[in-house]
Design an enzyme around this catalytic site. Structure first.
Site, short mmCIF file in Angstrom:
data_model
loop_
_atom_site.label_atom_id
_atom_site.label_comp_id
_atom_site.label_asym_id
_atom_site.label_seq_id
_atom_site.Cartn_x
_atom_site.Cartn_y
_atom_site.Cartn_z
N ASP A 266 0.86 -1.17 0.00
CA ASP A 266 0.00 0.00 0.00
C ASP A 266 0.92 1.24 0.00
O ASP A 266 2.14 1.14 0.11
CB ASP A 266 -0.98 -0.01 1.17
CG ASP A 266 -2.23 0.84 0.86
OD1 ASP A 266 -2.16 1.68 -0.05
OD2 ASP A 266 -3.26 0.69 1.53
C1 BGC Z 1 -5.08 3.20 0.01
C2 BGC Z 1 -5.30 2.16 -1.05
C3 BGC Z 1 -5.18 2.80 -2.42
C4 BGC Z 1 -3.83 3.46 -2.53
C5 BGC Z 1 -3.56 4.06 -3.88
C6 BGC Z 1 -3.84 4.03 -0.23
O1 BGC Z 1 -3.77 5.11 0.64
O2 BGC Z 1 -5.01 2.57 1.27
O3 BGC Z 1 -6.54 1.56 -0.88
O4 BGC Z 1 -5.36 1.84 -3.41
O5 BGC Z 1 -3.74 4.47 -1.55
O6 BGC Z 1 -4.28 5.20 -4.11
#
Ligand code: BGC
Length: 704
Positions: A266
């Site tokens: 993530d």
């Molecule tokens: C979130 C994810 C997301 C990623 C990309 C993160 O902060 O937890 O769910 O896919 O950002 O935008």
């Protein structure tokens, strides 16, 4: 799974790659302000995130996004080995055509609709060059304080798994190399919904049986459906951050399930291993993640900056790097990127926001709304000449979208007041106001009052947690004020989570839960309120009476002193009934159904058992019932949930019509993680219900 063409191709390519080029593939970049495009020409990025549309800050013309990603791809193909980028983006519940939020989609109890919606989202998103979406979000959530409950399918592993399969199939199709298909990313692996206190990013503890039987099944379903990628969760689970959890990322995911795609971290979560306190610096964090089985670094840069040196110091091996690169190349190859790295900018003029997409969005919104109360059949509205429509949502447009819709545009949405006007029968006057005083004034002359309340989308989603599940400030008072006149009162609640609306349910005659219903939410709502359609959504998550009841979920264990409102030494609160406000699976419609004649094909399940019952529409209008199958394993080597959902079917019945609904329960449906850690069944007695929700139903039993 992998085929020979992929593997030969990858091996040949890998053999030509320098260490730097390999590490480049493991690196995902956000092309923000300080982005240096020469990184692409030097082969230092395997993927770009958010490289199109609004998030680049470059505005969004329909074809502009494709041109932008083509530009980045062109630079990348100037690199020595010409390995194409894969563009990733959060296409969570639609792209330009915004469907209901995922929690609402689950409420439709219709995975096939979710499959169709994902397929439209894939067609639309690929017009921008995006080939990879960070969806579906498969986190089981038992705590609605957590803002991300909006993004998932609720509390149940069976429903969550059905949705997972359908959405992965919708995004990826039969062949992800088709120009209108996207690589799916099942996230957040795993346990993210168990963040303590409902505080996003917080740590959590989940026992091994609960992890295996509740939290992991939707991910397994996604892997079995062929999901190309997974994303690791931010969470520290049982003391090991998911991003560095080798047992989960390698032993379970690859070893037990045979996953051959890649795992992305993530946002900066590899670097965050330092904050978690398991890594002392960037290099250590990168090593831990790589060796756990995490292949691509989302934007933290620590793979790019440290893996080379770690290899030279002998702290990681070339085999470990090669394996991660191999997995990424495999998915890029399977996605057809080597053959078709560019996107036709003209596709955007054909494939965005078609009438068919809007129709599906409307159908999905209609099916996802849940009727919670309807005293004296107030809804659908009939015979009212003047209806006052009041509350903060009366003019809602983009507010109907919900969380995570970077590509939705408010101007595509018919404002709610206009949509209601268009659907109201001729001769019905609708008066609109957002203002409480004005509403009180107008209510005197109105025949009925409709309040449109709830949460603004920014109040749910990532890190939008609340400590109080009540309506946002001022709204409870608004409802209370409107009851003073004694006019028939209907509430529509827009929200990204279950809200504890106990008092409002008490005073209103009718309550419809609309979630955040997406681009066609207004029309869908109007059709339901004015009777062109009847509600058929069911709750995919338990509704608590008060925040203090959380966590509360239907598939809990019995305890030694089971819930009994009158028992002094039984599980209870002194200040609340023990039951939820509304149970999982609950939802009314404009007619009523009667359940009768439960039959089991045998007293003992051998291989499989058929269970059926008759459902009759005993009301005066047609309606759809979501018939649910639940079981309870009475005695286990580990304690068992008091009910578990094992099937559901939507049936549409005319007034007076009866149908027999049959479910097949197979032995493997009764398997669970046993006391010795193995997965399987245990012979004994079981209860079974065919039911309209998780608290009611016709009850039978069988033996295994
Ligand atoms: C979130 C994810 C997301 C990623 C990309 C993160 O902060 O937890 O769910 O896919 O950002 O935008």
């Amino acid at each position: 799974m992998s085929n020979a063409t992929d593997e030969t191709f990858i091996s040949q390519l890998l053999a030509q790659m320098t260490l730097e080029e390999k590490i480049g593939q493991l690196n995902q970049i956000n092309p923000g302000d300080e982005f240096d495009p020469s990184l692409l020409q030097e082969g230092k990025a395997g993927s770009l995130i958010n490289a199109s549309g609004a998030l680049t800050g470059m505005g969004f013309s329909d074809s502009g996004s494709a041109e932008l990603s083509n530009h980045f791809q062109k630079l990348t193909l100037e690199s020595r080995l010409k390995i194409p980028l894969i563009f990733g983006r959060d296409v969570i519940h639609g792209f330009r055509t915004v469907f209901p939020i995922p929690l609402a989609q689950a409420a439709a109890f219709d995975p096939d609709l979710a499959r169709q919606a994902a397929s439209i989202a894939a067609r639309e998103a690929t017009t921008s060059g995006i080939k990879w979406t960070f969806a579906p979000m498969l986190d089981i959530a038992r705590d609605p304080r957590w803002g991300r409950v909006a993004e998932g399918n609720g509390e149940d592993p069976f429903l969550g798994s059905q949705m997972a399969t359908a959405i992965v199939q919708g995004f990826q199709g039969e062949d992800i190399s088709a120009p209108d298909k996207l690589v799916a990313c099942a996230k957040h692996y795993v346990g993210y919904g168990a963040a303590e206190g409902g505080r996003d990013y917080e740590n959590g503890e989940i026992s091994e049986p609960t992890l295996r039987d509740i939290y992991l099944p939707p991910f397994r379903a996604a892997v079995e459906a062929g999901a190309g990628t997974l994303m690791s969760a931010f969470i520290d689970l049982n003391g090991i951050p998911a991003t560095a959890n080798r047992r989960l990322l390698t032993d379970v995911l690859r070893g037990e399930w045979g996953f051959d795609g890649f795992v992305v971290s993530d946002w900066e979560s590899i670097k965050e291993l330092i904050h978690h306190g398991v890594a002392e610096d960037d290099a250590h964090a990168a090593r831990l993640a790589l060796q756990a089985g995490l292949d691509m670094d989302m934007v933290s840069g620590v793979y790019l900056n440290t893996l080379g040196e770690s290899l030279r110091q002998g702290k990681i091996s070339m085999e470990e790097i090669d394996e991660a690169v191999r997995r990424i190349l495999r998915i890029k190859h399977r996605a057809g990127l080597f053959d078709h790295p560019f996107t036709d900018p003209l596709r955007a003029t054909r494939d965005l926001l078609t009438p068919e997409s809007r129709d599906l969005a409307r159908q999905f919104a209609r099916q996802s709304m849940v009727l919670l109360k309807n005293d004296r059949d107030l809804l659908p509205f009939k015979d009212f000449r003047r209806i006052l429509v009041a509350g903060p949502f009366v003019h809602a447009r983009g507010e109907l979208f919900g969380t995570w819709t970077p590509d939705g545009r408010a101007e595509d949405v018919t404002p709610l007041d206009e949509a209601l006007r268009q659907t109201a029968p001729k001769g019905t006057e609708l008066w609109f106001t957002e203002n409480v005083d004005m509403a009180l004034h107008l209510a005197h002359q109105a025949d009925a009052v409709l309040l449109l309340l709830g949460e603004h989308p920014v109040r749910s989603g990532e890190n939008c947690n609340v400590s109080d599940l009540g309506l946002p400030p001022g709204q409870a008072e608004f409802v209370q004020a409107m009851t003073a006149l004694g006019k028939p009162l209907a509430l529509v609640v827009f929200a990204g989570r279950p809200l504890a609306i106990t008092q409002q349910v008490k005073v209103a005659d009718a309550v419809l839960y609309a979630w955040h219903p997406g681009i066609e939410g207004g029309a869908a709502l109007g059709e339901i309120l004015f009777g062109q359609a009847s509600p058929s959504g069911r709750l995919p998550i338990t509704f608590p009476r008060a925040t203090g009841q959380v966590p509360i979920y239907y598939n809990h264990k019995n305890s030694g002193r089971p819930i009994d409102p009158n028992g002094e030494f039984k599980t209870r609160y002194l200040d609340l009934p023990p039951s939820p406000l509304f149970p999982f699976g609950f939802g009314l419609t404009y007619t009523r159904f009667e359940y009768s004649n439960l039959k089991l094909s045998a007293e003992t399940l051998r291989g499989a058992l058929e269970i059926n019952a008759e459902i009759t529409n005993i009301g005066t209008s047609p309606g759809t019932e979501v018939v649910q199958l639940y079981v309870r394993d009475l005695v286990g080597s580990l304690t068992r949930p008091i009910r578990e959902l094992k099937g559901f079917q939507r049936v549409e019945l005319q007034p007076g019509e009866t149908c027999r609904v049959t479910f097949t329960l197979r032995e493997e449906d009764l398997a669970f993680t046993r006391a010795d850690g193995t997965f399987g069944v245990e012979p004994g007695s079981f209860h079974v219900w065919i039911a309209s929700d998780s608290k009611s139903g016709l009850n039978g039993h069988f033996r295994l």
